[in-house]
Write an enzyme that holds these catalytic residues in place. Sequence first.
Site, PDB file in Angstrom:
ATOM      1  N   ARG A  10      42.782  36.180  48.820  1.00 34.92           N
ATOM      2  CA  ARG A  10      43.823  36.727  49.697  1.00 34.92           C
ATOM      3  C   ARG A  10      45.195  36.572  49.082  1.00 34.92           C
ATOM      4  O   ARG A  10      45.483  35.541  48.478  1.00 34.92           O
ATOM      5  CB  ARG A  10      43.869  35.885  50.974  1.00 34.92           C
ATOM      6  CG  ARG A  10      43.242  36.498  52.138  1.00 34.92           C
ATOM      7  CD  ARG A  10      43.452  35.561  53.315  1.00 34.92           C
ATOM      8  NE  ARG A  10      42.290  35.589  54.186  1.00 34.92           N
ATOM      9  CZ  ARG A  10      41.989  36.596  54.975  1.00 34.92           C
ATOM     10  NH1 ARG A  10      42.749  37.658  55.020  1.00 34.92           N
ATOM     11  NH2 ARG A  10      40.917  36.556  55.745  1.00 34.92           N
ATOM     12  N   GLY A  29      45.629  29.158  56.145  1.00 37.84           N
ATOM     13  CA  GLY A  29      44.730  28.492  55.202  1.00 37.84           C
ATOM     14  C   GLY A  29      45.524  27.755  54.155  1.00 37.84           C
ATOM     15  O   GLY A  29      46.629  28.144  53.780  1.00 37.84           O
ATOM     16  N   TYR A  88      33.017  39.063  50.727  1.00 40.07           N
ATOM     17  CA  TYR A  88      33.781  38.080  51.497  1.00 40.07           C
ATOM     18  C   TYR A  88      32.954  37.505  52.662  1.00 40.07           C
ATOM     19  O   TYR A  88      32.659  36.313  52.697  1.00 40.07           O
ATOM     20  CB  TYR A  88      35.083  38.728  51.989  1.00 40.07           C
ATOM     21  CG  TYR A  88      35.881  37.884  52.948  1.00 40.07           C
ATOM     22  CD1 TYR A  88      36.531  36.735  52.500  1.00 40.07           C
ATOM     23  CD2 TYR A  88      35.981  38.223  54.295  1.00 40.07           C
ATOM     24  CE1 TYR A  88      37.252  35.948  53.382  1.00 40.07           C
ATOM     25  CE2 TYR A  88      36.716  37.438  55.176  1.00 40.07           C
ATOM     26  CZ  TYR A  88      37.343  36.306  54.727  1.00 40.07           C
ATOM     27  OH  TYR A  88      38.051  35.524  55.594  1.00 40.07           O
ATOM     28  N   ASP A 142      39.834  29.254  43.810  1.00 40.45           N
ATOM     29  CA  ASP A 142      38.868  29.083  44.885  1.00 40.45           C
ATOM     30  C   ASP A 142      37.526  29.795  44.742  1.00 40.45           C
ATOM     31  O   ASP A 142      37.300  30.602  43.851  1.00 40.45           O
ATOM     32  CB  ASP A 142      39.524  29.425  46.220  1.00 40.45           C
ATOM     33  CG  ASP A 142      39.224  28.331  47.247  1.00 40.45           C
ATOM     34  OD1 ASP A 142      38.503  27.390  46.896  1.00 40.45           O
ATOM     35  OD2 ASP A 142      39.716  28.435  48.392  1.00 40.45           O
ATOM     36  N   ARG A 321      37.234  34.472  59.990  1.00 38.83           N
ATOM     37  CA  ARG A 321      35.936  35.003  59.531  1.00 38.83           C
ATOM     38  C   ARG A 321      35.023  35.423  60.678  1.00 38.83           C
ATOM     39  O   ARG A 321      33.824  35.104  60.706  1.00 38.83           O
ATOM     40  CB  ARG A 321      35.232  33.953  58.673  1.00 38.83           C
ATOM     41  CG  ARG A 321      36.120  33.486  57.566  1.00 38.83           C
ATOM     42  CD  ARG A 321      35.569  32.354  56.776  1.00 38.83           C
ATOM     43  NE  ARG A 321      36.638  31.777  55.964  1.00 38.83           N
ATOM     44  CZ  ARG A 321      36.614  30.617  55.364  1.00 38.83           C
ATOM     45  NH1 ARG A 321      35.551  29.864  55.452  1.00 38.83           N
ATOM     46  NH2 ARG A 321      37.633  30.192  54.664  1.00 38.83           N
ATOM     47  N   LYS A 389      48.658  16.388  56.449  1.00 43.44           N
ATOM     48  CA  LYS A 389      49.879  16.080  55.703  1.00 43.44           C
ATOM     49  C   LYS A 389      51.100  16.677  56.400  1.00 43.44           C
ATOM     50  O   LYS A 389      52.166  16.067  56.451  1.00 43.44           O
ATOM     51  CB  LYS A 389      49.757  16.621  54.278  1.00 43.44           C
ATOM     52  CG  LYS A 389      48.628  15.936  53.489  1.00 43.44           C
ATOM     53  CD  LYS A 389      48.581  16.374  52.044  1.00 43.44           C
ATOM     54  CE  LYS A 389      47.588  15.491  51.279  1.00 43.44           C
ATOM     55  NZ  LYS A 389      47.537  15.811  49.854  1.00 43.44           N
ATOM     56  N   ASP A 508      21.951  21.782   6.994  1.00 44.85           N
ATOM     57  CA  ASP A 508      21.289  20.864   7.930  1.00 44.85           C
ATOM     58  C   ASP A 508      20.229  21.681   8.681  1.00 44.85           C
ATOM     59  O   ASP A 508      20.305  22.916   8.731  1.00 44.85           O
ATOM     60  CB  ASP A 508      22.356  20.311   8.890  1.00 44.85           C
ATOM     61  CG  ASP A 508      21.749  19.628  10.094  1.00 44.85           C
ATOM     62  OD1 ASP A 508      20.893  18.760   9.897  1.00 44.85           O
ATOM     63  OD2 ASP A 508      22.125  19.990  11.238  1.00 44.85           O
ATOM     64  N   TYR A 509      19.253  21.010   9.286  1.00 46.39           N
ATOM     65  CA  TYR A 509      18.172  21.781   9.913  1.00 46.39           C
ATOM     66  C   TYR A 509      18.352  21.905  11.445  1.00 46.39           C
ATOM     67  O   TYR A 509      18.796  22.939  11.942  1.00 46.39           O
ATOM     68  CB  TYR A 509      16.814  21.150   9.553  1.00 46.39           C
ATOM     69  CG  TYR A 509      15.660  21.992  10.045  1.00 46.39           C
ATOM     70  CD1 TYR A 509      15.337  23.173   9.398  1.00 46.39           C
ATOM     71  CD2 TYR A 509      14.950  21.628  11.183  1.00 46.39           C
ATOM     72  CE1 TYR A 509      14.305  23.982   9.861  1.00 46.39           C
ATOM     73  CE2 TYR A 509      13.917  22.423  11.655  1.00 46.39           C
ATOM     74  CZ  TYR A 509      13.599  23.591  10.992  1.00 46.39           C
ATOM     75  OH  TYR A 509      12.608  24.392  11.475  1.00 46.39           O
ATOM     76  N   ASP A 689      25.625  20.124  12.339  1.00 45.84           N
ATOM     77  CA  ASP A 689      26.127  20.114  13.718  1.00 45.84           C
ATOM     78  C   ASP A 689      26.456  18.743  14.275  1.00 45.84           C
ATOM     79  O   ASP A 689      27.090  18.637  15.311  1.00 45.84           O
ATOM     80  CB  ASP A 689      25.099  20.764  14.645  1.00 45.84           C
ATOM     81  CG  ASP A 689      23.891  19.878  14.815  1.00 45.84           C
ATOM     82  OD1 ASP A 689      23.229  19.583  13.802  1.00 45.84           O
ATOM     83  OD2 ASP A 689      23.635  19.443  15.950  1.00 45.84           O
TER      84      ASP A 689
HETATM   85  P1  ADP Z   1      42.010  25.318  55.631  1.00 45.09           P
HETATM   86  O1  ADP Z   1      42.581  25.567  54.309  1.00 45.09           O
HETATM   87  O2  ADP Z   1      40.558  25.005  55.601  1.00 45.09           O
HETATM   88  O3  ADP Z   1      42.302  26.370  56.625  1.00 45.09           O
HETATM   89  P2  ADP Z   1      44.065  23.241  55.789  1.00 45.09           P
HETATM   90  O4  ADP Z   1      44.319  22.228  56.853  1.00 45.09           O
HETATM   91  O5  ADP Z   1      44.022  22.715  54.410  1.00 45.09           O
HETATM   92  O6  ADP Z   1      42.709  23.984  56.183  1.00 45.09           O
HETATM   93  O7  ADP Z   1      45.180  24.358  55.816  1.00 45.09           O
HETATM   94  C1  ADP Z   1      45.523  25.070  56.946  1.00 45.09           C
HETATM   95  C2  ADP Z   1      46.881  25.677  56.721  1.00 45.09           C
HETATM   96  O8  ADP Z   1      47.040  26.775  57.600  1.00 45.09           O
HETATM   97  C3  ADP Z   1      48.010  24.718  56.988  1.00 45.09           C
HETATM   98  O9  ADP Z   1      48.970  24.835  55.975  1.00 45.09           O
HETATM   99  C4  ADP Z   1      48.567  25.166  58.321  1.00 45.09           C
HETATM  100  O10 ADP Z   1      49.941  24.962  58.472  1.00 45.09           O
HETATM  101  C5  ADP Z   1      48.274  26.643  58.298  1.00 45.09           C
HETATM  102  N1  ADP Z   1      48.100  27.152  59.657  1.00 45.09           N
HETATM  103  C6  ADP Z   1      47.284  26.689  60.582  1.00 45.09           C
HETATM  104  N2  ADP Z   1      47.421  27.385  61.720  1.00 45.09           N
HETATM  105  C7  ADP Z   1      48.335  28.313  61.476  1.00 45.09           C
HETATM  106  C8  ADP Z   1      48.898  29.343  62.247  1.00 45.09           C
HETATM  107  N3  ADP Z   1      48.523  29.559  63.471  1.00 45.09           N
HETATM  108  N4  ADP Z   1      49.817  30.098  61.657  1.00 45.09           N
HETATM  109  C9  ADP Z   1      50.196  29.883  60.397  1.00 45.09           C
HETATM  110  N5  ADP Z   1      49.683  28.932  59.634  1.00 45.09           N
HETATM  111  C10 ADP Z   1      48.769  28.153  60.168  1.00 45.09           C
HETATM  112  C1  G6P Z   2      40.306  27.758  52.976  1.00 46.23           C
HETATM  113  C2  G6P Z   2      39.903  28.352  51.648  1.00 46.23           C
HETATM  114  C3  G6P Z   2      40.849  29.480  51.253  1.00 46.23           C
HETATM  115  C4  G6P Z   2      40.940  30.488  52.364  1.00 46.23           C
HETATM  116  C5  G6P Z   2      41.333  29.803  53.663  1.00 46.23           C
HETATM  117  C6  G6P Z   2      41.360  30.757  54.830  1.00 46.23           C
HETATM  118  O1  G6P Z   2      41.519  27.143  52.814  1.00 46.23           O
HETATM  119  O2  G6P Z   2      39.884  27.340  50.665  1.00 46.23           O
HETATM  120  O3  G6P Z   2      40.397  30.113  50.080  1.00 46.23           O
HETATM  121  O4  G6P Z   2      41.849  31.493  52.063  1.00 46.23           O
HETATM  122  O5  G6P Z   2      40.415  28.777  53.951  1.00 46.23           O
HETATM  123  O6  G6P Z   2      40.163  31.440  54.945  1.00 46.23           O
HETATM  124  P1  G6P Z   2      40.063  33.022  54.886  1.00 46.23           P
HETATM  125  O7  G6P Z   2      38.614  33.295  54.803  1.00 46.23           O
HETATM  126  O8  G6P Z   2      40.693  33.501  56.130  1.00 46.23           O
HETATM  127  O9  G6P Z   2      40.805  33.507  53.679  1.00 46.23           O
END
Ligand code: ADP
Ligand code: G6P
Length: 737
Positions: A10, A29, A88, A142, A321, A389, A508-509, A689
Amino acid sequence: MSKTIIISNRLPLQISLEDSNLEVTPSVGGLATGLKSFHKDGDSIWIGWSGLTEEEIPENLLDDVKEKARKEDCVAVNLSEEEIDGFYYGFSNRTIWPLFHYFMEYTEADKDHWETYKSVNRKYADEVLKHYEDGDHIWVHDYQLLLVPNMIREKQPEAIIGFFNHIPFPSYEVFRTLPWRDEVLEGVLGADLIGFHTYDYERHFLSSVSRILRHQVNFNEITLPERIVKVDSFPMGIDYNKFEAAAQNHFKNTEEQRTELQRRLDHHSNETPEAKLILSIDRLDYTKGIANRIRAFEYFLDNHPEFIEKVRLVMLAVPSRSNVPQYQRLKREIDELVGRINGKFSTVSWTPIWYFYRSMPFENLIDLYTSCDIALLTPIRDGMNLVAKEFVATRINQTGVLILSEMAGAAHEMNEALIINPNNFEQISQTLIQAIEMPIEEQQQRNKTLQKRLKRYSVEKWANDFMKALHNTSQDRDAFKATRISSKVSGEILEKFKNAKNRILFLDYDGTLVNFTDKPEKAKPDQELIDLVHKLNQSENTDVVLISGRDKDTLGSWWQEIPVELISEHGVWMRQKDSEWELSENVNNDWMSAVRPVIETFVDRTPGTFIEDKNYSLAWHYRKADPELGEIRANELSNVLKELISNRGLSVLEGNKVLEIKSSGVNKGKASNKKLVGKDYDFIFAIGDDWTDEYMFEELPEESFTVKVGMKKTSARYYIEDTSKVRDILKDFAENS
Ligand code: ADP
Ligand code: G6P
């Protein structure tokens, strides 16, 4: 100037259609949100999917989509509905995602999905190649693009390619169940540097590479025939300053500037100042442990009714998804659970769970992060978990408690959080009480340490560290002295060969003329090799010497019909052209009876290993052993033997998956130099080798053409990729002599 090409499934921006107009929103994500700032600040382009399928984009808006992406230094890859389905929703999210998160029961193995995955990976690789210029750094991201590194490498062998896996890499026992495991590993190994969030994922990957592809792994380096691949862990951070600043601004908002959500949250705390808000934010994904979290919350309320009306779980689940059946089922399950628990515990003035199933704008995320008292994040498996975090980064007065699953990569770096096992409801329940009752000073103490670490290891540092390490791999490549025998170089060597008056070839063999087999006796020369060596051996002014660690009887019987010169057991025996074997060194074998029993104890303890008896040496082979155990035992045995044989005029040779004990005065360097005495060769060629061949490379005259098979540390002047290339160069010699 060289640039960085980022490539992920993405793009960081997602384009959608609203009433025939294009809408741009940020992607959710960890990958997209984390990398965005690195992309914004540096000289890079980002290649990925825009979020719309080819069928969805009206013809007249095609250029607009491109333009919207271009404005953000992005390039949109066009994917059809069918491709998105197979690549996907199919292979990425019904095979790799569940398998890598240990959900084996959800993992499908659909050949059509796999085929689409391959062709779409090719599409991404082709898009990269279109934009690639010499010197660029390519960074592939990824699990959706595991094959891309090698697809790029095939077309651009010199490219500098990094790969980062944002999700866990499962243990070998799980990964091996994938039908296309070899292809997947080979795909990733196209990279020069492979990064994971944690050391555990890194070692699982290395163990799969060594067990499945049987490549040699030394600490965190994988030796391929033509390259070395580095593997390392780089825990991803967040854009700390962005979250900290957003929280600071949030508190400056006037009453009117507050969002609707914030007002509701404020209302809650004004009405019930003692009640605690417990927050969870995730994509709606079965790996996030959302259902377990709700059940654990139910367990907590069942067992501690004193907290009824004193706590509220605020759950944000972002749609994700939704074409995949497991996600649809999960959605229904969560709806039911929330409904049931709210029904079970609600009072006139209180509902235990506030549940939002939607994507929220950034400012609402900040509302939630800053207003809640406790974050309860309970993934069953999670590559990293950035939400944990982000929560900590927004706590500008350093209050708040983070409860985090030990199954999240982030738990490795966040020891000051309250770490829980997401399957242990009793523990979660006790930890909730601990969090609710935690004194402010303790909260601040914990968060202070966490914040310091998060601020230092930000996403910027993460990306820079990765890029620096990637850059270093290219420097290591340059520092590798041996020159690859390309077609140009082989042409130059051939020219020297043709013009020479007196030539000698030391060959060498095992591992050079033939590939390794599980058992030494299986590596008999094939007819093509016999004919080739015979032809070379008949060439005028050309001496061919097969120089091997093999015992004289095996070597002699294999080359009985061909009157080629043989040196066996690293130089113990020599057979001149058309004559009998002669013992060339003053060697003895009376030490064997003392050494053999020691090696036998290692054979007993290390399945798959065995002793090869030679006349004047003993070899312990461990090629068929479990690779990790084999290396450990080889080290151990080498140490034991070195002690045992000290002052006996013996030495231990460490070959390719073999340890050999023999007289110190014997090695291929001495043996090959002996052949040069009294003859004036103007073309000396030596190829081999493993370590035993290094003696030749070091001791032969400087102008010799010394060639190592495989890209390994060597004193040879040249290297060549594999045995088939060795045969090619020998065929050239044979045809031009
Ligand atoms: P994953 O990558 O599996 O989705 P993570 O916790 O590592 O889980 O990352 C999620 C990210 O998506 C975070 O940076 C979070 O701020 C962002 N996020 C979650 N909900 C929203 C939302 N509603 N709008 C925008 N960003 C979001
Ligand atoms: C995880 C994966 C990312 C993915 C994200 C959101 O963080 O590691 O590669 O982009 O989830 O999932 P999606 O399927 O919506 O791209």
